[in-house]
Scaffold this motif. Sequence first.
Motif, PDB file in Angstrom:
ATOM      1  N   VAL A   1      21.884  32.882  52.840  1.00  0.00           N
ATOM      2  CA  VAL A   1      21.435  31.636  53.467  1.00  0.00           C
ATOM      3  C   VAL A   1      21.164  31.824  54.953  1.00  0.00           C
ATOM      4  CG1 VAL A   1      22.532  30.207  51.718  1.00  0.00           C
ATOM      5  CG2 VAL A   1      23.801  30.794  53.795  1.00  0.00           C
ATOM      6  N   ALA A   2      21.540  32.970  55.486  1.00  0.00           N
ATOM      7  CA  ALA A   2      21.221  33.401  56.847  1.00  0.00           C
ATOM      8  C   ALA A   2      21.217  34.929  56.805  1.00  0.00           C
ATOM      9  CB  ALA A   2      22.268  32.883  57.839  1.00  0.00           C
ATOM     10  N   PRO A   3      20.548  35.573  57.751  1.00  0.00           N
ATOM     11  CA  PRO A   3      20.397  37.030  57.673  1.00  0.00           C
ATOM     12  C   PRO A   3      21.712  37.820  57.518  1.00  0.00           C
ATOM     13  CG  PRO A   3      18.941  36.150  59.344  1.00  0.00           C
ATOM     14  CD  PRO A   3      19.805  35.005  58.882  1.00  0.00           C
ATOM     15  N   GLU A   4      22.791  37.373  58.108  1.00  0.00           N
ATOM     16  CA  GLU A   4      24.061  38.098  58.039  1.00  0.00           C
ATOM     17  C   GLU A   4      25.055  37.461  57.069  1.00  0.00           C
ATOM     18  OE1 GLU A   4      24.797  40.963  60.114  1.00  0.00           O
ATOM     19  OE2 GLU A   4      22.629  40.868  60.377  1.00  0.00           O
ATOM     20  N   ALA A   5      24.641  36.450  56.352  1.00  0.00           N
ATOM     21  CA  ALA A   5      25.561  35.698  55.487  1.00  0.00           C
ATOM     22  C   ALA A   5      25.996  36.509  54.274  1.00  0.00           C
ATOM     23  CB  ALA A   5      24.894  34.405  55.033  1.00  0.00           C
ATOM     24  N   ASN A   6      27.179  36.158  53.769  1.00  0.00           N
ATOM     25  CA  ASN A   6      27.676  36.773  52.544  1.00  0.00           C
ATOM     26  C   ASN A   6      26.949  36.186  51.342  1.00  0.00           C
ATOM     27  OD1 ASN A   6      29.596  38.305  53.935  1.00  0.00           O
ATOM     28  ND2 ASN A   6      31.103  36.675  53.850  1.00  0.00           N
ATOM     29  N   THR A   7      26.780  37.012  50.322  1.00  0.00           N
ATOM     30  CA  THR A   7      26.136  36.575  49.088  1.00  0.00           C
ATOM     31  C   THR A   7      27.199  36.130  48.083  1.00  0.00           C
ATOM     32  OG1 THR A   7      26.250  38.757  48.052  1.00  0.00           O
ATOM     33  CG2 THR A   7      24.301  38.296  49.442  1.00  0.00           C
ATOM     34  N   ILE A   8      26.774  35.400  47.083  1.00  0.00           N
ATOM     35  CA  ILE A   8      27.694  35.028  46.000  1.00  0.00           C
ATOM     36  C   ILE A   8      28.246  36.289  45.353  1.00  0.00           C
ATOM     37  CG2 ILE A   8      27.871  33.941  43.723  1.00  0.00           C
ATOM     38  CD1 ILE A   8      25.720  31.914  44.708  1.00  0.00           C
ATOM     39  N   ALA A   9      27.394  37.267  45.112  1.00  0.00           N
ATOM     40  CA  ALA A   9      27.836  38.512  44.473  1.00  0.00           C
ATOM     41  C   ALA A   9      28.947  39.162  45.285  1.00  0.00           C
ATOM     42  CB  ALA A   9      26.661  39.469  44.301  1.00  0.00           C
ATOM     43  N   TRP A  10      28.753  39.296  46.595  1.00  0.00           N
ATOM     44  CA  TRP A  10      29.776  39.933  47.420  1.00  0.00           C
ATOM     45  C   TRP A  10      31.037  39.086  47.478  1.00  0.00           C
ATOM     46  CZ3 TRP A  10      32.746  38.893  51.662  1.00  0.00           C
ATOM     47  CH2 TRP A  10      33.476  39.982  52.169  1.00  0.00           C
ATOM     48  N   LEU A  11      30.905  37.794  47.661  1.00  0.00           N
ATOM     49  CA  LEU A  11      32.084  36.923  47.748  1.00  0.00           C
ATOM     50  C   LEU A  11      32.953  37.013  46.505  1.00  0.00           C
ATOM     51  CD1 LEU A  11      30.328  33.869  49.390  1.00  0.00           C
ATOM     52  CD2 LEU A  11      32.254  35.135  50.416  1.00  0.00           C
ATOM     53  N   VAL A  12      32.335  36.940  45.332  1.00  0.00           N
ATOM     54  CA  VAL A  12      33.101  36.978  44.085  1.00  0.00           C
ATOM     55  C   VAL A  12      33.660  38.380  43.848  1.00  0.00           C
ATOM     56  CG1 VAL A  12      32.955  36.730  41.568  1.00  0.00           C
ATOM     57  CG2 VAL A  12      31.936  34.999  43.075  1.00  0.00           C
ATOM     58  N   TRP A  13      32.864  39.418  44.119  1.00  0.00           N
ATOM     59  CA  TRP A  13      33.364  40.786  43.979  1.00  0.00           C
ATOM     60  C   TRP A  13      34.550  40.996  44.913  1.00  0.00           C
ATOM     61  CZ3 TRP A  13      33.398  44.618  47.797  1.00  0.00           C
ATOM     62  CH2 TRP A  13      33.837  45.876  47.368  1.00  0.00           C
ATOM     63  N   HIS A  14      34.420  40.612  46.161  1.00  0.00           N
ATOM     64  CA  HIS A  14      35.466  40.818  47.162  1.00  0.00           C
ATOM     65  C   HIS A  14      36.745  40.065  46.802  1.00  0.00           C
ATOM     66  CE1 HIS A  14      37.607  40.878  50.952  1.00  0.00           C
ATOM     67  NE2 HIS A  14      37.432  39.575  51.100  1.00  0.00           N
ATOM     68  N   LEU A  15      36.642  38.792  46.487  1.00  0.00           N
ATOM     69  CA  LEU A  15      37.862  38.037  46.196  1.00  0.00           C
ATOM     70  C   LEU A  15      38.560  38.590  44.958  1.00  0.00           C
ATOM     71  CD1 LEU A  15      37.876  35.656  43.718  1.00  0.00           C
ATOM     72  CD2 LEU A  15      36.156  34.699  45.206  1.00  0.00           C
ATOM     73  N   THR A  16      37.780  39.079  44.013  1.00  0.00           N
ATOM     74  CA  THR A  16      38.359  39.650  42.800  1.00  0.00           C
ATOM     75  C   THR A  16      38.990  41.006  43.094  1.00  0.00           C
ATOM     76  OG1 THR A  16      36.706  38.455  41.506  1.00  0.00           O
ATOM     77  CG2 THR A  16      37.910  40.219  40.391  1.00  0.00           C
ATOM     78  N   ARG A  17      38.331  41.815  43.909  1.00  0.00           N
ATOM     79  CA  ARG A  17      38.903  43.117  44.292  1.00  0.00           C
ATOM     80  C   ARG A  17      40.226  42.928  45.023  1.00  0.00           C
ATOM     81  NH1 ARG A  17      39.729  46.721  42.930  1.00  0.00           N
ATOM     82  NH2 ARG A  17      39.488  48.231  44.608  1.00  0.00           N
ATOM     83  N   VAL A  18      40.284  41.974  45.954  1.00  0.00           N
ATOM     84  CA  VAL A  18      41.523  41.744  46.702  1.00  0.00           C
ATOM     85  C   VAL A  18      42.636  41.309  45.751  1.00  0.00           C
ATOM     86  CG1 VAL A  18      42.633  40.259  48.423  1.00  0.00           C
ATOM     87  CG2 VAL A  18      40.410  41.321  48.919  1.00  0.00           C
ATOM     88  N   GLN A  19      42.333  40.369  44.871  1.00  0.00           N
ATOM     89  CA  GLN A  19      43.343  39.907  43.908  1.00  0.00           C
ATOM     90  C   GLN A  19      43.794  41.074  43.025  1.00  0.00           C
ATOM     91  OE1 GLN A  19      42.397  36.267  41.833  1.00  0.00           O
ATOM     92  NE2 GLN A  19      43.739  36.783  40.133  1.00  0.00           N
ATOM     93  N   ASP A  20      42.851  41.841  42.521  1.00  0.00           N
ATOM     94  CA  ASP A  20      43.157  42.987  41.671  1.00  0.00           C
ATOM     95  C   ASP A  20      44.056  43.972  42.411  1.00  0.00           C
ATOM     96  OD1 ASP A  20      43.057  44.806  39.524  1.00  0.00           O
ATOM     97  OD2 ASP A  20      40.942  45.326  39.841  1.00  0.00           O
ATOM     98  N   ASP A  21      43.668  44.332  43.619  1.00  0.00           N
ATOM     99  CA  ASP A  21      44.416  45.295  44.429  1.00  0.00           C
ATOM    100  C   ASP A  21      45.834  44.805  44.707  1.00  0.00           C
ATOM    101  OD1 ASP A  21      44.469  47.640  46.464  1.00  0.00           O
ATOM    102  OD2 ASP A  21      45.011  45.886  47.675  1.00  0.00           O
ATOM    103  N   HIS A  22      45.964  43.600  45.192  1.00  0.00           N
ATOM    104  CA  HIS A  22      47.269  43.097  45.619  1.00  0.00           C
ATOM    105  C   HIS A  22      48.200  42.823  44.446  1.00  0.00           C
ATOM    106  CE1 HIS A  22      45.469  43.130  49.456  1.00  0.00           C
ATOM    107  NE2 HIS A  22      45.962  42.020  49.956  1.00  0.00           N
ATOM    108  N   VAL A  23      47.685  42.208  43.390  1.00  0.00           N
ATOM    109  CA  VAL A  23      48.549  41.894  42.246  1.00  0.00           C
ATOM    110  C   VAL A  23      48.951  43.176  41.516  1.00  0.00           C
ATOM    111  CG1 VAL A  23      48.695  40.688  40.028  1.00  0.00           C
ATOM    112  CG2 VAL A  23      47.730  39.526  42.026  1.00  0.00           C
ATOM    113  N   ALA A  24      48.032  44.106  41.352  1.00  0.00           N
ATOM    114  CA  ALA A  24      48.381  45.377  40.700  1.00  0.00           C
ATOM    115  C   ALA A  24      49.470  46.098  41.488  1.00  0.00           C
ATOM    116  CB  ALA A  24      47.150  46.260  40.542  1.00  0.00           C
ATOM    117  N   GLU A  25      49.369  46.074  42.806  1.00  0.00           N
ATOM    118  CA  GLU A  25      50.404  46.713  43.618  1.00  0.00           C
ATOM    119  C   GLU A  25      51.752  46.039  43.398  1.00  0.00           C
ATOM    120  OE1 GLU A  25      51.520  47.785  48.252  1.00  0.00           O
ATOM    121  OE2 GLU A  25      49.548  46.953  47.807  1.00  0.00           O
ATOM    122  N   LEU A  26      51.783  44.708  43.393  1.00  0.00           N
ATOM    123  CA  LEU A  26      53.036  43.988  43.169  1.00  0.00           C
ATOM    124  C   LEU A  26      53.599  44.267  41.779  1.00  0.00           C
ATOM    125  CD1 LEU A  26      52.154  40.499  44.697  1.00  0.00           C
ATOM    126  CD2 LEU A  26      53.559  42.308  45.734  1.00  0.00           C
TER     127      LEU A  26
END
Length: 173
Positions: A35-60
């Motif tokens: 929506v702007a030249p430097e804005a995050n995309t839906i693809a990146w936002l969903v991938w990122h939030l899922t990666r963080v959840q995956d990483d942190h919960v798996a570690e716990l």
Amino acid sequence: MTTTIDLLEDAFTRIRDTVRRAAGELTDVQLTARVAPEANTIAWLVWHLTRVQDDHVAELAGTPQQWESGGWRERFALPFAADATGYGHSSEEVGQVAGAGVTSESLVGYHEAVYAATVAFLRSLATGAEARLDTVVDENWTPPVTMAVRLVSVVSDDLQHAGQAAFVRGLVA
């Protein structure tokens, strides 16, 4: 009686539901629209939030991440290190969360797998959860981070990014 685990499961379920609504049934163009030249995309936002959840919960949980064990890294075929979660990504890297492996179906599918692993972990805590949630998991902060604080941090970060993805969907879909 509602327990702490019930509340955490409800929070992660709300994230899952928001991800489904934000990323479900979108075209590649919609997933990668900015929506702007430097804005995050839906693809990146969903991938990122899922990666963080995956990483942190798996570690716990002391379990492998779905990213590797579920074959999602190969399906997405992104040009990042295996342990990349998107933290600190540049605008150029945000744009690289695209391509044949990054589809509405794969993003939602990966999130569903991570959600299932998260719920399984939370339910494993049901007995003695209060004591286990007080376990210090990161002493690099003052005060040290407990399991409860780490889980709330993931919920907070994920809800923000899921909301951002939902907002972008409203603009591009």
